[in-house]
Design an enzyme around this catalytic site. Structure first.
Site, PDB file in Angstrom:
ATOM      1  N   HIS A 226      40.853 -14.263   1.187  1.00 11.31           N
ATOM      2  CA  HIS A 226      41.720 -15.406   0.915  1.00 11.31           C
ATOM      3  C   HIS A 226      42.631 -15.095  -0.253  1.00 11.31           C
ATOM      4  CE1 HIS A 226      43.074 -19.529   0.400  1.00 11.31           C
ATOM      5  NE2 HIS A 226      42.520 -19.804   1.564  1.00 11.31           N
ATOM      6  N   HIS A 227      43.868 -15.623  -0.173  1.00 12.29           N
ATOM      7  CA  HIS A 227      44.849 -15.389  -1.231  1.00 12.29           C
ATOM      8  C   HIS A 227      44.416 -16.009  -2.557  1.00 12.29           C
ATOM      9  CE1 HIS A 227      48.600 -13.722  -2.391  1.00 12.29           C
ATOM     10  NE2 HIS A 227      49.233 -13.891  -1.250  1.00 12.29           N
ATOM     11  N   ALA A 228      43.496 -16.947  -2.535  1.00 14.33           N
ATOM     12  CA  ALA A 228      42.962 -17.492  -3.784  1.00 14.33           C
ATOM     13  C   ALA A 228      42.157 -16.450  -4.545  1.00 14.33           C
ATOM     14  CB  ALA A 228      42.088 -18.715  -3.499  1.00 14.33           C
TER      15      ALA A 228
END
Length: 463
Positions: A137-139
């Site tokens: 995930h880009h988080a």
């Protein structure tokens, strides 16, 4: 506590079932270099051993009560490698078409937020290779940190320890619900006090941008891109394509023209997009515009957060047929754009992202998609193009040599195509991912990358 930065959390709030905010990678491995040969169980066990003490692989999200502040990372007390690593066999005849169809399907699947936000799919039956399709995930990562994270799982020799051997990261401290609630209230109350310190540099930036625009040295302005077939509301279905370019030939063009590698890459991408749209009778008269992520990792003063990026907007010269002329125009424009981008404080995007409110942000994104607003206002940008530096030498993933690593970033409502390029051991690996309704056959785009490289070489040689 290991709280998500506002920018990291924004990728959670931006996510919808159609706008998926994970970063993918298609890793092609040569299993013949593995000291004991390849078996799936041994591969998985080896991977489990390597990720067990890396927080990015073993932490999960925990929400703050009432979403008063951004979530925090906590150790997953029930971490199980079987929730994250899966095995698949490629349908026969096990070629390129079958691989991209399968990976496109996997890219369109959402991730379980109750567990650490990563997955790997080990795909067997692709020629004589083993393919790993990864999702994070880009988080958790941006382009640079994602590349580094994969490198930390790799070694310089098939039977050597990983590059990160001996390093150990600590998980952030967990917290009780009452403490989270109290800190959330404090964050909400004090946040408005930060606004004056952000407004002053932002106002100065606007003034400088206006001056640059008058002098003709500003980067391309958002909301000024032409509309194309891939600038609308996206669905969750994805298509994927990939290609390779010789890095030494790109560097030779850089040396011959005085441009940068990034200039050459953007010129080739612009030419490929020009021919793709021209073939379909949809080439706009004005040039396409790309959003280009820029790492500010070296300039930032913020220690927390996985995403340390800014962005610049670049016109791609799709209105120029001659590839050398396109390179010259883009090289000049990119110098101005880079100077403009560097004038923006490195932490500006991260600082303003701290004000992203979970509920408000999420509702706004869903309303934007539901009302199909991307099709009703001027186009912000046509697509995202990213150039990520990778390892200059061979790396071995669980003992298998990495033959190729194709990065695949997220696509957005209004910009349904993403092109990401990564260097690796003398090659430039080009990964294209698109919303299926925006670009049904991305291989029709990537086939032009090699052709455009040849056209540019011929133009330089002729001069």
């Amino acid at each position: 506590m290991d709280r998500l930065s506002g920018l990291d959390a924004s990728f959670l709030y931006l996510e919808t079932p159609e706008q998926l905010m994970h970063v993918c990678g298609l890793i092609v491995l040569d299993p013949t270099t593995m000291p004991d040969g390849y078996t799936y169980e041994a591969f998985k066990d080896h991977l489990e051993d390597r990720v067990s003490d890396v927080p990015e692989f073993t932490r999960r999200l925990r929400r703050v009560p009432l979403d008063l502040a951004h979530p925090i990372w906590v150790p997953d007390q029930h971490f199980d490698i079987d929730h994250h690593v899966h095995r698949l066999a490629l349908p026969q005849p096990g070629g390129y078409d079958e691989l991209v169809q399968l990976c496109g399907h996997l890219a369109g699947l959402t991730m379980d937020r109750s567990r650490p936000l990563w997955e790997m799919w080990v795909i067997e039956g692709y020629q004589d290779k083993v393919v790993v399709f990864s999702k994070m995930h880009h988080a958790t990562v941006d382009g640079a940190s994602g590349s580094n994270l994969i490198s930390h799982l790799c070694s310089l020799e098939p039977d050597a320890p990983p590059v990160s051997a001996g390093e150990r990261k600590e998980h952030g401290r967990s917290a009780r619900g009452l403490e989270l609630f109290g800190r959330g209230v404090l964050s909400t109350v004090t946040k408005p006090l930060q606004i004056p310190s952000l407004l002053r540099p932002s106002a100065a930036l606007v003034t400088k941008t206006v001056a640059r625009a008058r002098a003709g040295t500003a980067m391309a302005a958002p909301f000024s891109a032409p509309r194309t077939s891939f600038n609308g509301t996206i669905t969750r279905r994805r298509t994927i394509a990939f290609a390779d370019l010789p890095l030494d030939e790109v560097r030779a063009l850089k040396a011959a023209t005085g441009a940068t590698v990034n200039d050459v890459v953007l010129t080739i991408a612009g030419g490929a997009l020009r021919h793709y749209l021209e073939d379909r009778g949809g080439l706009p008269e004005t040039p396409l515009m790309a959003s280009v992520p820029v790492s500010v990792r070296k300039a930032t003063q913020r220690g927390n957060g996985a995403n340390k990026v800014s962005a610049l907007f670049a016109r791609l010269g799709t209105d120029i047929e001659d590839p050398l002329q396109r390179l010259e125009v883009m090289s000049s424009d990119n110098r101005n754009a880079k100077e403009h981008q560097q004038a923006i404080p490195a932490d500006a995007l991260q600082d303003w992202a701290e004000f992203a409110a979970p509920q408000t942000f999420g509702l706004a994104v869903r309303a934007y998609a539901g009302l199909r607003l991307a099709e009703k206002h001027p186009v912000v940008h046509n697509l995202v193009i990213s150039n990520v530096p990778g390892p200059p030498i061979p790396l071995y993933f669980m003992g298998a040599r990495i033959d190729a690593l194709y990065p695949l970033g997220p696509v957005f409502h209004g910009a349904g195509v993403n092109i990401t390029v990564m260097s690796n051991n003398g090659q430039l690996h080009v990964g294209v991912i698109a919303c299926r309704s925006a670009m049904r056959h991305p291989e029709d785009l990537v086939k032009h990358f090699g052709e455009e490289l040849t056209r540019l070489q011929e133009a330089v040689a002729a001069r």
